[in-house]
Design an enzyme around this catalytic site. Structure first.
Site, short mmCIF file in Angstrom:
data_model
loop_
_atom_site.label_atom_id
_atom_site.label_comp_id
_atom_site.label_asym_id
_atom_site.label_seq_id
_atom_site.Cartn_x
_atom_site.Cartn_y
_atom_site.Cartn_z
N LYS A 1 -4.72 39.88 -20.51
CA LYS A 1 -4.44 38.96 -21.79
C LYS A 1 -3.18 39.02 -22.55
O LYS A 1 -2.46 37.84 -22.55
CB LYS A 1 -5.65 39.33 -23.03
CG LYS A 1 -6.94 39.16 -22.31
CD LYS A 1 -7.98 39.42 -22.98
CE LYS A 1 -9.26 39.23 -22.42
NZ LYS A 1 -9.09 40.19 -20.87
N LYS B 1 33.77 33.05 -34.15
CA LYS B 1 32.65 32.89 -32.92
C LYS B 1 31.64 31.92 -33.28
O LYS B 1 31.34 31.92 -34.42
CB LYS B 1 32.03 34.13 -32.80
CG LYS B 1 33.26 35.10 -31.91
CD LYS B 1 33.41 35.10 -30.31
CE LYS B 1 32.31 35.79 -29.82
NZ LYS B 1 32.30 35.30 -28.38
N GLU C 1 21.07 31.43 -24.63
CA GLU C 1 21.06 32.69 -23.73
C GLU C 1 19.89 33.35 -23.95
O GLU C 1 19.38 33.96 -23.04
CB GLU C 1 22.27 33.42 -24.59
CG GLU C 1 23.44 33.29 -24.27
CD GLU C 1 24.75 33.82 -25.06
OE1 GLU C 1 24.53 35.01 -25.23
OE2 GLU C 1 25.52 33.52 -25.49
N TYR D 1 -16.22 42.85 -11.66
CA TYR D 1 -15.50 43.04 -12.78
C TYR D 1 -14.73 44.51 -12.75
O TYR D 1 -15.71 45.40 -12.25
CB TYR D 1 -16.23 42.89 -14.04
CG TYR D 1 -15.35 43.17 -15.28
CD1 TYR D 1 -14.42 42.07 -15.72
CD2 TYR D 1 -15.67 44.26 -15.96
CE1 TYR D 1 -13.63 42.45 -16.79
CE2 TYR D 1 -14.85 44.58 -16.90
CZ TYR D 1 -13.96 43.70 -17.27
OH TYR D 1 -13.00 44.07 -18.44
N THR E 1 29.68 22.79 -6.02
CA THR E 1 28.90 23.65 -5.28
C THR E 1 29.51 24.92 -5.08
O THR E 1 30.90 24.93 -5.38
CB THR E 1 28.89 23.13 -3.51
OG1 THR E 1 30.18 23.13 -3.10
CG2 THR E 1 28.12 21.96 -3.61
N HIS E 2 29.04 26.08 -5.00
CA HIS E 2 29.78 27.48 -5.21
C HIS E 2 30.36 27.53 -6.43
O HIS E 2 31.44 28.21 -6.56
CB HIS E 2 30.61 27.67 -4.02
CG HIS E 2 30.06 27.17 -2.74
ND1 HIS E 2 29.35 28.30 -1.89
CD2 HIS E 2 30.14 26.20 -1.84
CE1 HIS E 2 29.08 27.77 -0.75
NE2 HIS E 2 29.49 26.15 -0.70
N GLN F 1 -8.75 43.55 -18.30
CA GLN F 1 -8.71 43.41 -19.79
C GLN F 1 -7.05 43.33 -19.77
O GLN F 1 -6.50 42.68 -20.86
CB GLN F 1 -9.16 44.58 -20.47
CG GLN F 1 -9.06 44.40 -21.85
CD GLN F 1 -9.77 45.65 -22.57
OE1 GLN F 1 -11.05 45.39 -22.86
NE2 GLN F 1 -9.01 46.66 -23.25
N ASN G 1 -18.81 40.21 -19.16
CA ASN G 1 -17.93 39.74 -18.09
C ASN G 1 -17.95 38.25 -17.81
O ASN G 1 -16.87 37.96 -17.71
CB ASN G 1 -18.39 40.52 -16.79
CG ASN G 1 -18.48 42.10 -17.03
OD1 ASN G 1 -17.74 42.41 -17.72
ND2 ASN G 1 -18.94 42.52 -15.89
N ASN H 1 28.60 31.09 -31.08
CA ASN H 1 27.66 31.51 -29.83
C ASN H 1 26.49 30.64 -29.44
O ASN H 1 25.79 30.29 -30.61
CB ASN H 1 27.07 32.99 -30.01
CG ASN H 1 28.52 33.95 -30.14
OD1 ASN H 1 29.59 33.83 -29.48
ND2 ASN H 1 28.39 35.03 -30.78
N SER I 1 -10.00 46.18 -27.26
CA SER I 1 -8.96 44.82 -27.00
C SER I 1 -9.17 44.10 -28.37
O SER I 1 -8.40 43.21 -28.13
CB SER I 1 -9.63 44.20 -25.85
OG SER I 1 -10.87 43.69 -25.84
N SER J 1 29.34 35.74 -35.48
CA SER J 1 29.42 37.02 -34.95
C SER J 1 29.68 37.74 -36.58
O SER J 1 30.43 37.21 -37.34
CB SER J 1 30.69 37.25 -34.04
OG SER J 1 31.21 38.53 -34.28
#
Ligand code: ARG
Length: 466
Positions: free
Chosen positions: A326, A284, A291, A318, A156-157, A323, A111, A286, A23, A278
């Site tokens: 992490k 463009k 995003e 354990y 709403t919606h 492991q 451990n 963006n 690890s 772009s």
């Protein structure tokens, strides 16, 4: 391949297994916490006369020397020799101070050691997350103060519903991030118990002073069950769930900003510094930061599911499966910290187009409820007022106009309860100001909430900086 467990084995480990098992490639992240725990452990061993005073001092000096070298970048693990961060530190210790170095692991197992390291890591990183949330809350507070009378449609919606203000809309996010902050605090309080001294699973036969170690490392107390201590990863799952909620909130906010920044809405303009272009379409600009924040939510949720699944059905105590906790937690923490900072900076540089927001609020019949309420105040039953207003809206749709654009005569052709005062009653300003109950969008109601937020931020500021 320096095995910390060589004695019992006759043959060498398979090379593929060595790397599969190791690890060190990721748990190096824990090295300062590992050494911090070792310093407390060594001090306690000497205090309890399990090792001599002099050995204790020698260990402390060598451990601090390792910290210095690490800071200078003068010490790196060797992936062919060091299986994990614990073995790496021990190898350097033994290389530097010989026999005494070998005594550090008395009364300790990897451990309980790794259980401690992860708790120290989470405790520290949770502070960073909280401070990221706090900074974001401060920015939101400032924006709210500046936009108490910036009218916009509430949805709403995703359909225009009733008028609100930008301050009120942002206030919804203030509430979300405030809850997130309190969740992180709760998690920290619940997990702040020290597992060191639990050994491999059944404690140790050495007369360790666990309460002393807990105090040294700023824990509330030592954990009360050694088997649970080495196999509990609940706090990681809680933390990942807290982080997932933060990302969920950021992703909702990001989505709205992406919409608002579009040509269809034009409520905001994201600054050039927080946009990208772009390679083919020259026009463009963006909203990539928003995003990406939205997109990175996926990996944090994924991490939460990963941990829940790793822990499912694991027998006590354990197991090496653990492991796997992490990388995903480290990744989630780094991701959320980046998102919190960049998202906040994007907000700070963003331009809000007040006129455009107000005209959008005007055009979507957001004052239709208020028109119905006007009729109710003049004596009509709400259900009938709803019906009359609905017919007026239908007419406006046909005429491509707002309710306010109709003349009094046109309104009166629907019902003669309408009088000159109707235009004031359905103006954007009136509609917002009338929503005056606690928690509502009127500037007056918002000012009350803002003063509570100011007090909240003041208290939290005290918490963070003193
Ligand atoms: N690298 C291990 C982990 O992260 C450390 C504990 C190893 N314990 C063991 N019994 N093999 O979980």
């Amino acid at each position: 391949m320096a095995q910390l467990w060589g004695g019992r084995f006759e043959d060498k480990i398979n090379e593929g297994v060595w790397f599969f098992n190791a690890s060190i490639g990721f748990d190096l992240e824990l090295i300062y916490h590992d050494i911090e725990g070792s310093l407390a452990h060594a001090k306690m061993l000497a205090k309890q006369a399990i090792i001599s005073e002099q050995e204790g001092e020698e260990l402390a000096k060598a451990l601090n020397g390792i910290i210095d070298d690490l800071m200078e970048g003068a010490l790196l693990p060797d992936v062919h020799i060091d299986e994990d961060v614990h073995g790496f530190v021990e190898r350097i210790l033994v290389e530097r101070i010989g026999e005494t170095g070998k005594k550090l692991h008395t009364g300790r197992s990897r451990n309980d050691q790794v259980a401690l390291d992860m708790r120290l890591y989470v405790r520290e990183e949770a502070d960073e997350i909280s401070s990221g949330l706090y900074q974001l809350l401060k920015t939101l507070y400032q924006l709210m103060q500046a936009h108490l009378e910036t009218y916009m449609p509430g949805f709403t919606h995703l359909q225009k519903a009733q008028p609100v203000t930008l301050a009120h809309h942002l206030g919804a996010y203030f509430e979300m991030f405030k809850r997130d902050l309190s969740r992180v605090f709760d998690m920290q309080n619940r997990m702040n118990y020290c597992p060191l001294g639990s050994g491999a699973l059944a404690g140790t036969t050495y007369p360790l002073d666990r309460a002393f170690v807990a105090r040294e490392l700023d824990f509330t107390a030592p954990t009360a069950n050694s088997m649970d201590s080495v196999s509990d990863r609940d706090y990681l799952i809680e933390f990942m769930s807290d982080l997932s909620l933060i990302m969920m909130h950021l992703s909702r906010f990001a989505e709205e900003i992406i919409l608002w920044n579009s040509d269809e809405y034009r409520f905001v303009t994201i600054s050039d510094g927080f946009s990208t272009g772009s390679s083919i379409m020259p026009q463009k600009k963006n909203p990539d930061v928003a995003e990406l924040v939205r997109g990175k939510t996926g990996r944090v949720y994924g991490g939460l599911m990963q941990l829940l699944t790793v822990m499912k059905s694991l027998p006590l105590a354990y197991n090496k499966d653990m492991q796997e906790d992490k990388e995903t937690v480290f990744n989630a923490v780094d991701t959320v910290l980046d998102c919190l900072v960049l998202f906040r900076q994007m907000l700070e540089e963003m331009e809000f187009h007040k006129e455009r927001m107000a005209s959008s609020a005007k055009s979507g019949f957001t004052n239709a409820t208020d028109l119905a309420d006007y009729l109710v105040k003049k004596g009509m039953a709400f259900r009938d007022a709803h019906e009359v207003t609905g017919r007026i809206v239908l007419k406006c749709i046909g005429k491509h106009c707002a309710i306010d654009d109709l003349s009094l005569e046109e309104l009166r052709s629907f019902n003669d309860l309408f009088a000159e005062d109707v235009f004031d009653a359905i103006s954007l300003k009136t509609c917002v100001e009338a929503r005056n109950t606690y928690g509502g969008p009127s500037p007056e109601a918002m000012k009350k909430v803002l003063s509570e937020y100011a007090e909240y931020l003041r208290l939290k500021n005290y918490f963070f900086f003193f």
